[in-house]
Design an enzyme around this catalytic site. Sequence first.
Site, PDB file in Angstrom:
ATOM      1  N   ASP A 184      28.735  51.773  38.796  1.00  9.57           N
ATOM      2  CA  ASP A 184      29.741  52.089  39.816  1.00  9.57           C
ATOM      3  C   ASP A 184      29.430  53.417  40.495  1.00  9.57           C
ATOM      4  O   ASP A 184      29.605  53.570  41.709  1.00  9.57           O
ATOM      5  CB  ASP A 184      31.134  52.178  39.183  1.00  9.57           C
ATOM      6  CG  ASP A 184      31.604  50.866  38.593  1.00  9.57           C
ATOM      7  OD1 ASP A 184      31.172  49.804  39.080  1.00  9.57           O
ATOM      8  OD2 ASP A 184      32.389  50.894  37.631  1.00  9.57           O
ATOM      9  N   ASP A 198      33.238  49.434  31.234  1.00  8.61           N
ATOM     10  CA  ASP A 198      33.520  50.724  31.866  1.00  8.61           C
ATOM     11  C   ASP A 198      33.840  51.748  30.787  1.00  8.61           C
ATOM     12  O   ASP A 198      34.412  51.401  29.747  1.00  8.61           O
ATOM     13  CB  ASP A 198      34.712  50.617  32.830  1.00  8.61           C
ATOM     14  CG  ASP A 198      34.410  49.732  34.034  1.00  8.61           C
ATOM     15  OD1 ASP A 198      33.274  49.786  34.534  1.00  8.61           O
ATOM     16  OD2 ASP A 198      35.308  48.996  34.472  1.00  8.61           O
TER      17      ASP A 198
END
Length: 200
Positions: free
Chosen positions: A177, A143
Amino acid sequence: MNLKKASLIIAIILIIDQLSKIYIKTSFRLGESVEVFSWFKILFIENEGMAWGAKIPGSYGKIILTVFRLFAIVAIGYWLLDVIKKNKPKVLAWAIALIFAGALGNIIDSVFYGVVFDGSYGQVATLFAEQPYGEWLKGNVVDMLYFPLYDGILPEWLPIWGGERFVFFEPVFNIADTAISTGFGLLLVFNKKAFPKEEK
């Protein structure tokens, strides 16, 4: 939407997602960040579990999660093919294609990253490392997108949280995401168009 267009959408998202993750992994140490704007930073973290950092406890928790994701991606793929075959609303096909691409992007991390990268703690990772940090099905999801739109101390007069530091928006996420969230967003906003009632 036809299968060719859906495949192109999925491929573009996967390429952008994986290139961004590989770049971050091979350019940043874990926890390292770069400020793009005051409200947007590139912050490298790794997610060992599900969304928001939740985990399945136990030594086999990661494998269980990855296997579940693999079954889920097959089901989503079948749903997408069925929607295209039956010529259902475009917004539904778009949403499922985005969700499929995002889910597949994170699955790639979980399945492969543990055996192709070495660790990022205190160092920049190497792709195709001689001593990878994990095992098959036990990779961490990369991420890097962080949007602290507000980072400050809440007013003292607020009950419970007054005087405490508050960050909005705190979660760190990735392109995959974003695709998943956009897909679900389309289903929520255009629910009636995506699932029209059949006339009797």
